[in-house]
Design a protein around this motif. Structure first.
Motif, PDB file in Angstrom:
ATOM      1  N   TYR A 280      -1.251  -1.845   3.269  1.00 26.96           N
ATOM      2  CA  TYR A 280      -1.118  -0.443   3.664  1.00 26.96           C
ATOM      3  C   TYR A 280      -1.991   0.448   2.785  1.00 26.96           C
ATOM      4  O   TYR A 280      -2.556   0.002   1.774  1.00 26.96           O
ATOM      5  CB  TYR A 280       0.351  -0.027   3.601  1.00 26.96           C
ATOM      6  CG  TYR A 280       1.183  -0.619   4.720  1.00 26.96           C
ATOM      7  CD1 TYR A 280       1.183  -0.035   5.983  1.00 26.96           C
ATOM      8  CD2 TYR A 280       1.930  -1.783   4.527  1.00 26.96           C
ATOM      9  CE1 TYR A 280       1.941  -0.581   7.016  1.00 26.96           C
ATOM     10  CE2 TYR A 280       2.688  -2.327   5.558  1.00 26.96           C
ATOM     11  CZ  TYR A 280       2.681  -1.722   6.799  1.00 26.96           C
ATOM     12  OH  TYR A 280       3.411  -2.268   7.825  1.00 26.96           O
ATOM     13  N   ALA A 281      -2.093   1.709   3.164  1.00 26.35           N
ATOM     14  CA  ALA A 281      -2.992   2.643   2.481  1.00 26.35           C
ATOM     15  C   ALA A 281      -2.652   2.817   1.008  1.00 26.35           C
ATOM     16  O   ALA A 281      -3.527   3.111   0.182  1.00 26.35           O
ATOM     17  CB  ALA A 281      -2.971   4.003   3.187  1.00 26.35           C
ATOM     18  N   ASP A 282      -1.376   2.635   0.658  1.00 26.68           N
ATOM     19  CA  ASP A 282      -0.970   2.792  -0.743  1.00 26.68           C
ATOM     20  C   ASP A 282      -1.240   1.550  -1.583  1.00 26.68           C
ATOM     21  O   ASP A 282      -0.880   1.488  -2.761  1.00 26.68           O
ATOM     22  CB  ASP A 282       0.511   3.156  -0.832  1.00 26.68           C
ATOM     23  CG  ASP A 282       1.422   2.067  -0.245  1.00 26.68           C
ATOM     24  OD1 ASP A 282       0.909   1.027   0.204  1.00 26.68           O
ATOM     25  OD2 ASP A 282       2.653   2.268  -0.250  1.00 26.68           O
ATOM     26  N   GLY A 283      -1.875   0.536  -0.954  1.00 22.08           N
ATOM     27  CA  GLY A 283      -2.222  -0.688  -1.662  1.00 22.08           C
ATOM     28  C   GLY A 283      -1.203  -1.803  -1.542  1.00 22.08           C
ATOM     29  O   GLY A 283      -1.467  -2.936  -1.970  1.00 22.08           O
ATOM     30  N   HIS A 284      -0.034  -1.515  -0.973  1.00 29.53           N
ATOM     31  CA  HIS A 284       0.994  -2.545  -0.823  1.00 29.53           C
ATOM     32  C   HIS A 284       0.553  -3.600   0.189  1.00 29.53           C
ATOM     33  O   HIS A 284       0.209  -3.271   1.332  1.00 29.53           O
ATOM     34  CB  HIS A 284       2.309  -1.914  -0.359  1.00 29.53           C
ATOM     35  CG  HIS A 284       3.346  -2.918   0.032  1.00 29.53           C
ATOM     36  ND1 HIS A 284       3.904  -3.807  -0.852  1.00 29.53           N
ATOM     37  CD2 HIS A 284       3.923  -3.178   1.244  1.00 29.53           C
ATOM     38  CE1 HIS A 284       4.777  -4.579  -0.216  1.00 29.53           C
ATOM     39  NE2 HIS A 284       4.811  -4.211   1.049  1.00 29.53           N
TER      40      HIS A 284
END
Length: 257
Positions: free
Chosen positions: A11-15
């Motif tokens: 995901y965009a948050d790096g998760h």
């Protein structure tokens, strides 16, 4: 029917929700997917449905790489109350996706009523979703998917919001429509007993980032029954093995050949 090749999604948050998932589903199979909370089960299903574009890897349906939402696919979500339009009748909710098939209004209504009859709701076509119980609303969601006649049906924890008795009824309904229509089904569930009871195979995802920890064949006789099937020694053995794997104990089973 379905090939998932080296699928990873961040995901965009790096998760990173899932990493390097490889899975093949044969035509007509019912495959259950289980795993610990947060292991990316729903992310995987949304990637297959074309609702999320995976970061890496690809999905092949019927030999064709998927790009976007496939035409021959339907999804049944867990939250039936948000997936049905309250201002449309039950029949019109079921008929709505058939516009994509280019069917006339009369043809759509006929197909909708046939699908409702197959899930035991032929009498409810003129009612509205809010007039039905939760279990009946989920039957409407299943009927809508069946009316579309998809090659692949995705079910994302579809029975998680109903009571235990209704859940068992819906499990048996899934087996019934699968048997009559020869449909390929991928069912995500957090219920270990359910995964074994309905599945031809149980795929266990490991903890985040999700990855295939085990792929177990389910060799239970049919027709399956909520009482006698669950009493079988093989059912008890399988549910225990899946339970150990979900909880991270035991050795990872080899992928079934």
């Amino acid at each position: 029917m379905l090939e998932i090749q080296n699928l990873t999604h961040a995901y965009a948050d790096g998760h990173v929700a899932v990493r390097d998932v490889n899975l093949t589903v044969q035509d007509g199979e019912l495959v259950s997917i289980v795993g610990p909370s947060g292991c990316g089960k729903s992310t995987l299903l949304r990637c297959i449905a074309g609702l999320i574009r995976p970061t890496e890897g690809r999905i092949v349906l019927d030999g064709t790489p998927a790009d976007g939402v496939p035409d021959n696919l339907a999804v049944v979500f867990q939250d039936y109350s948000r997936s049905l339009f309250p201002w449309l009748s039950v029949r019109d909710n079921v008929a709505l996706p058939l516009k994509r098939r280019g069917m006339s209004k009369a043809q759509r209504r006929e197909a909708a009523m046939e699908a409702l009859e197959s899930v035991g709701l032929a009498h409810a076509g003129t009612k509205y979703p809010w007039q039905l119980s939760g279990g009946m609303q989920q039957r409407v969601s299943i009927a809508r998917a069946l009316a579309y006649r998809p090659s692949l049906l995705l079910m994302d924890e579809p029975f998680g919001s109903v009571d235990a008795q209704t859940r068992e009824d819906l499990e048996d309904l899934t087996l019934k429509v699968r048997g009559s229509d020869g449909m390929t089904i991928l069912l995500v569930t957090h219920d270990i007993d359910e995964s074994v009871y309905v599945g031809d195979r149980v795929v266990v995802l490991g903890a985040s980032p999700g990855h295939v920890r085990a792929d177990l064949p389910v060799d239970l006789p049919g027709p399956r029954d909520q009482i006698s099937t669950r009493e079988l020694p093989e059912f008890v053995r399988l549910r225990a093995e899946v339970g150990r794997l979900v909880r991270g104990a035991g050795e990872t089973a080899a992928v079934a050949k």
